[in-house]
Design a protein around this motif. Structure first.
Motif, PDB file in Angstrom:
ATOM      1  N   VAL A   1      29.900  45.100  33.591  1.00  0.00           N
ATOM      2  CA  VAL A   1      29.351  44.643  34.873  1.00  0.00           C
ATOM      3  C   VAL A   1      29.793  43.201  35.128  1.00  0.00           C
ATOM      4  N   PHE A   2      29.800  42.407  34.064  1.00  0.00           N
ATOM      5  CA  PHE A   2      30.253  41.018  34.221  1.00  0.00           C
ATOM      6  C   PHE A   2      31.712  40.965  34.637  1.00  0.00           C
ATOM      7  N   VAL A   3      32.544  41.835  34.051  1.00  0.00           N
ATOM      8  CA  VAL A   3      33.952  41.882  34.446  1.00  0.00           C
ATOM      9  C   VAL A   3      34.065  42.195  35.933  1.00  0.00           C
ATOM     10  N   PHE A   4      33.229  43.107  36.395  1.00  0.00           N
ATOM     11  CA  PHE A   4      33.225  43.450  37.814  1.00  0.00           C
ATOM     12  C   PHE A   4      32.901  42.226  38.662  1.00  0.00           C
ATOM     13  N   PHE A   5      31.891  41.451  38.237  1.00  0.00           N
ATOM     14  CA  PHE A   5      31.521  40.261  39.013  1.00  0.00           C
ATOM     15  C   PHE A   5      32.627  39.212  38.966  1.00  0.00           C
ATOM     16  N   ILE A   6      33.297  39.095  37.807  1.00  0.00           N
ATOM     17  CA  ILE A   6      34.401  38.129  37.728  1.00  0.00           C
ATOM     18  C   ILE A   6      35.509  38.530  38.695  1.00  0.00           C
ATOM     19  N   MET A   7      35.776  39.844  38.796  1.00  0.00           N
ATOM     20  CA  MET A   7      36.798  40.296  39.752  1.00  0.00           C
ATOM     21  C   MET A   7      36.402  39.948  41.177  1.00  0.00           C
TER      22      MET A   7
ATOM     23  N   ALA B   1      45.608  47.561  33.893  1.00  0.00           N
ATOM     24  CA  ALA B   1      44.825  48.728  34.326  1.00  0.00           C
ATOM     25  C   ALA B   1      44.961  49.843  33.304  1.00  0.00           C
ATOM     26  N   GLY B   2      46.171  50.008  32.732  1.00  0.00           N
ATOM     27  CA  GLY B   2      46.337  50.980  31.657  1.00  0.00           C
ATOM     28  C   GLY B   2      45.478  50.651  30.457  1.00  0.00           C
ATOM     29  N   HIS B   3      45.363  49.352  30.158  1.00  0.00           N
ATOM     30  CA  HIS B   3      44.485  48.936  29.060  1.00  0.00           C
ATOM     31  C   HIS B   3      43.041  49.315  29.319  1.00  0.00           C
ATOM     32  N   TYR B   4      42.598  49.154  30.579  1.00  0.00           N
ATOM     33  CA  TYR B   4      41.215  49.520  30.907  1.00  0.00           C
ATOM     34  C   TYR B   4      41.006  51.014  30.722  1.00  0.00           C
ATOM     35  N   ILE B   5      42.000  51.817  31.109  1.00  0.00           N
ATOM     36  CA  ILE B   5      41.867  53.265  30.928  1.00  0.00           C
ATOM     37  C   ILE B   5      41.808  53.600  29.444  1.00  0.00           C
ATOM     38  N   LEU B   6      42.600  52.873  28.661  1.00  0.00           N
ATOM     39  CA  LEU B   6      42.596  53.084  27.208  1.00  0.00           C
ATOM     40  C   LEU B   6      41.229  52.774  26.613  1.00  0.00           C
ATOM     41  N   LEU B   7      40.509  51.827  27.231  1.00  0.00           N
ATOM     42  CA  LEU B   7      39.164  51.483  26.766  1.00  0.00           C
ATOM     43  C   LEU B   7      38.111  52.431  27.326  1.00  0.00           C
ATOM     44  N   ASN B   8      38.541  53.431  28.080  1.00  0.00           N
ATOM     45  CA  ASN B   8      37.645  54.371  28.737  1.00  0.00           C
ATOM     46  C   ASN B   8      36.765  53.681  29.783  1.00  0.00           C
ATOM     47  N   ALA B   9      37.255  52.574  30.332  1.00  0.00           N
ATOM     48  CA  ALA B   9      36.529  51.870  31.388  1.00  0.00           C
ATOM     49  C   ALA B   9      37.162  52.253  32.722  1.00  0.00           C
ATOM     50  N   GLN B  10      36.853  53.471  33.159  1.00  0.00           N
ATOM     51  CA  GLN B  10      37.570  54.000  34.327  1.00  0.00           C
ATOM     52  C   GLN B  10      37.217  53.264  35.605  1.00  0.00           C
ATOM     53  N   PHE B  11      35.946  52.902  35.737  1.00  0.00           N
ATOM     54  CA  PHE B  11      35.529  52.179  36.940  1.00  0.00           C
ATOM     55  C   PHE B  11      36.294  50.864  37.061  1.00  0.00           C
ATOM     56  N   LEU B  12      36.376  50.130  35.934  1.00  0.00           N
ATOM     57  CA  LEU B  12      37.083  48.850  35.968  1.00  0.00           C
ATOM     58  C   LEU B  12      38.561  49.048  36.266  1.00  0.00           C
TER      59      LEU B  12
ATOM     60  N   VAL C   1      39.960  51.375  38.098  1.00  0.00           N
ATOM     61  CA  VAL C   1      40.144  51.649  39.524  1.00  0.00           C
ATOM     62  C   VAL C   1      39.932  50.381  40.338  1.00  0.00           C
ATOM     63  N   VAL C   2      38.853  49.634  40.019  1.00  0.00           N
ATOM     64  CA  VAL C   2      38.580  48.401  40.760  1.00  0.00           C
ATOM     65  C   VAL C   2      39.714  47.407  40.558  1.00  0.00           C
ATOM     66  N   HIS C   3      40.241  47.359  39.337  1.00  0.00           N
ATOM     67  CA  HIS C   3      41.339  46.427  39.041  1.00  0.00           C
ATOM     68  C   HIS C   3      42.565  46.736  39.885  1.00  0.00           C
ATOM     69  N   VAL C   4      42.919  48.022  39.952  1.00  0.00           N
ATOM     70  CA  VAL C   4      44.092  48.391  40.752  1.00  0.00           C
ATOM     71  C   VAL C   4      43.852  48.072  42.217  1.00  0.00           C
ATOM     72  N   ILE C   5      42.643  48.391  42.724  1.00  0.00           N
ATOM     73  CA  ILE C   5      42.379  48.177  44.153  1.00  0.00           C
ATOM     74  C   ILE C   5      42.378  46.684  44.470  1.00  0.00           C
ATOM     75  N   VAL C   6      41.640  45.904  43.659  1.00  0.00           N
ATOM     76  CA  VAL C   6      41.471  44.490  43.988  1.00  0.00           C
ATOM     77  C   VAL C   6      42.750  43.707  43.710  1.00  0.00           C
ATOM     78  N   TYR C   7      43.280  43.855  42.505  1.00  0.00           N
ATOM     79  CA  TYR C   7      44.415  43.003  42.141  1.00  0.00           C
ATOM     80  C   TYR C   7      45.723  43.520  42.700  1.00  0.00           C
TER      81      TYR C   7
ATOM     82  N   GLY D   1      31.725  53.181  30.341  1.00  0.00           N
ATOM     83  CA  GLY D   1      32.643  52.711  31.369  1.00  0.00           C
ATOM     84  C   GLY D   1      32.757  53.640  32.556  1.00  0.00           C
ATOM     85  N   LEU D   2      32.114  54.773  32.491  1.00  0.00           N
ATOM     86  CA  LEU D   2      32.213  55.722  33.604  1.00  0.00           C
ATOM     87  C   LEU D   2      31.407  55.214  34.797  1.00  0.00           C
TER      88      LEU D   2
END
Lengths: 109, 166
Positions: A69-75, B42-53, B55-61, B126-127
């Motif tokens: 959640v913190f990562v989300f807020f940092i983004m 973003a691939g690293h986040y998927i590897l961590l099973n943090a799917q939400f992050l 997707v947000v990473h790809v959209i935002v960054y 991470g889901l």
């Protein structure tokens, strides 16, 4: 369930630390070396991203959703920061026709 | 074993493109290499099973921030080489300082207690469902406040980007 957890191959957490530190260091070197203000912004983005990834990694390995959640807020904050920063950069370029930080040193005195 | 190889591959891609961000002469190439770095992360986040992050990473960054950077590069007409010459001494000093920082950070972080509780490959935190529950119960106030932050950022960017009347 326990056996499947142990059977699955885990990436050691140290790998993440080394990788994120390397990425952070590249960002720091970029901030130190670059004279283009836009390139400095990009290096700051690299540093932010390495910190984010390490936070997410620790959160995943500790089974604590607060980290993600913190990562989300940092983004969120990074997106706002970039929008404002680039707008400021355009304003600075309009007033002084350059974004070379060696020329933009009027705050020094 | 496959996961470790994937991790190493993504790390190599990310580090290489991060280096190329610094080494490219043209700012537009730097921006494109930065996009590549973001996709590797973003691939690293998927590897961590943090799917939400992821997707947000790809959209935002890769979506929003890259477009902003590209527009700024084109708006400021920066895509010419040799605008920002720098001496060799500065590069050497920065490389040494960066290497020292790397060693110090590794040395300090390795002394942490790195006990791992769960395997990210099977953890479900991470889901979107589980992260959403945390976000909308425990962190509801910061989430709502971030919308005000976005509004003020939008107002500020529009105000700064507006042309002066005189």
């Amino acid at each position: 369930m326990e056996t499947t957890v142990t059977q699955l191959q885990m990436i050691p957490l140290v790998y993440y630390i080394i990788f994120c530190t390397a990425l952070f260091t590249i960002g720091v070197v970029g901030v130190l070396v670059k004279r283009n203000a836009l390139a400095i912004f990009m290096s700051v983005e690299l540093m932010l991203n390495s910190a984010n990834l390490l936070l997410a990694a620790f959160s995943a390995y500790r089974n604590d959703p607060s980290g993600q959640v913190f990562v989300f807020f940092i983004m969120v904050v990074a997106a706002a920061e970039i929008a404002i920063g680039l707008a400021l950069l355009v304003v600075v370029y309009r007033s002084s026709r350059t974004i070379d930080i060696n020329i933009l040193n009027r705050l020094k005195w | 074993m496959f996961q470790v190889y994937l991790f190493l591959f993504l790390s190599c891609v990310a580090l290489f493109s991060a280096m190329m961000v610094l080494l490219s002469k043209k700012p537009i190439h730097s921006v494109l290499y930065l996009t590549l770095t973001f996709f590797a992360l973003a691939g690293h986040y998927i590897l961590l099973n943090a799917q939400f992050l992821a997707v947000v990473h790809v959209i935002v960054y890769a979506g929003a921030i890259m477009v902003l950077f590209l527009f700024t590069v084109m708006l400021l007409n920066l895509n010419k080489e040799g605008q920002f010459p720098k001496t060799k001494l500065v590069k050497i000093i920065a490389a040494i300082a960066g290497g020292l920082l790397f060693v110090v950070l590794i040395g300090s972080l390795k002394s942490f207690d790195l006990a791992t509780v769960s395997n990210p490959a099977v953890s479900q935190i991470g889901l979107v469902k589980n992260l959403g529950k945390t976000l909308f119960s425990q962190y509801l106030l910061p989430f709502e406040l971030s919308s005000i932050l976005f509004l003020s950022a939008m107002v500020g960017a529009v105000m700064l980007g507006k042309k002066d009347k005189e």
